[in-house]
Design an enzyme around this catalytic site. Structure first.
Site, PDB file in Angstrom:
ATOM      1  N   GLY A 238       0.829  -1.199   0.000  1.00  0.00           N
ATOM      2  CA  GLY A 238       0.000   0.000   0.000  1.00  0.00           C
ATOM      3  C   GLY A 238       0.858   1.241   0.000  1.00  0.00           C
ATOM      4  O   GLY A 238       0.588   2.191   0.731  1.00  0.00           O
ATOM      5  N   HIS A 239       1.919   1.213  -0.834  1.00  0.00           N
ATOM      6  CA  HIS A 239       2.815   2.359  -0.922  1.00  0.00           C
ATOM      7  C   HIS A 239       3.647   2.265  -2.200  1.00  0.00           C
ATOM      8  O   HIS A 239       3.608   1.265  -2.914  1.00  0.00           O
ATOM      9  CB  HIS A 239       3.741   2.444   0.300  1.00  0.00           C
ATOM     10  CG  HIS A 239       4.673   1.293   0.428  1.00  0.00           C
ATOM     11  ND1 HIS A 239       4.357   0.173   1.167  1.00  0.00           N
ATOM     12  CD2 HIS A 239       5.906   1.063  -0.089  1.00  0.00           C
ATOM     13  CE1 HIS A 239       5.358  -0.679   1.111  1.00  0.00           C
ATOM     14  NE2 HIS A 239       6.316  -0.170   0.343  1.00  0.00           N
ATOM     15  N   SER A 240       4.386   3.326  -2.455  1.00  0.00           N
ATOM     16  CA  SER A 240       5.349   3.382  -3.546  1.00  0.00           C
ATOM     17  C   SER A 240       6.644   3.930  -2.973  1.00  0.00           C
ATOM     18  O   SER A 240       6.636   4.573  -1.918  1.00  0.00           O
ATOM     19  CB  SER A 240       4.824   4.316  -4.644  1.00  0.00           C
ATOM     20  OG  SER A 240       5.790   4.497  -5.649  1.00  0.00           O
TER      21      SER A 240
END
Length: 135
Positions: free
Chosen positions: A51-53
């Site tokens: 749930g991130h980059s």
């Protein structure tokens, strides 16, 4: 600007043996030096991780045991990659949103990262991620 086509499955060299296989990751196995190693385990099957980059960090995900899905997203296209063989890993380049889900019982995800943990390298809000890709 990175796209999901830049994310690659990489076959890990292995030595087959009747006593068990040996997978090998050495200095030139990945297109970056490894600065951090961590792993996910005991993840409930209905939970998700990621749930991130990352802005600059590369990551290589290996399913040491079991299986899980990796949803990769470049803010225009999405793709799901199922990882279920310990001799194949997924190289996720910077600028790609990732979510991990559908963990099988007993699954273990090993991550080989190009840098130490830096909170400033994370984009944790999807709208901020989409904005960063439109610049």
């Amino acid at each position: 600007m990175t796209k999901i086509e830049d994310v690659k499955l990489i076959e890990i060299p292995k030595v087959k043996d009747s006593r068990g296989n040996l997978a090998i990751i050495e200095k030139d196995s990945l297109p970056y030096p490894i600065k951090r190693v961590y792993y996910l385990y005991d993840v409930p099957s209905d939970a998700f991780r990621g749930g991130h980059s990352h802005i600059a960090q590369h990551e290589f995900l290996i399913p040491l045991s079991g299986s899980f899905d990796v949803i990769i997203d470049d803010a225009t296209n999405k793709k799901t990659v199922t990882l279920n063989k310990p001799d194949k890993g997924l190289h996720i380049v910077p600028g790609i949103w990732r979510e991990l889900e559908n963990f099988s019982s007993g699954s273990v995800c090993l991550v080989l990262a190009s840098d130490v943990f830096l909170e400033s390298d994370y984009i944790r809000d999807y709208q901020d991620f989409k904005l960063s890709k439109s610049r």
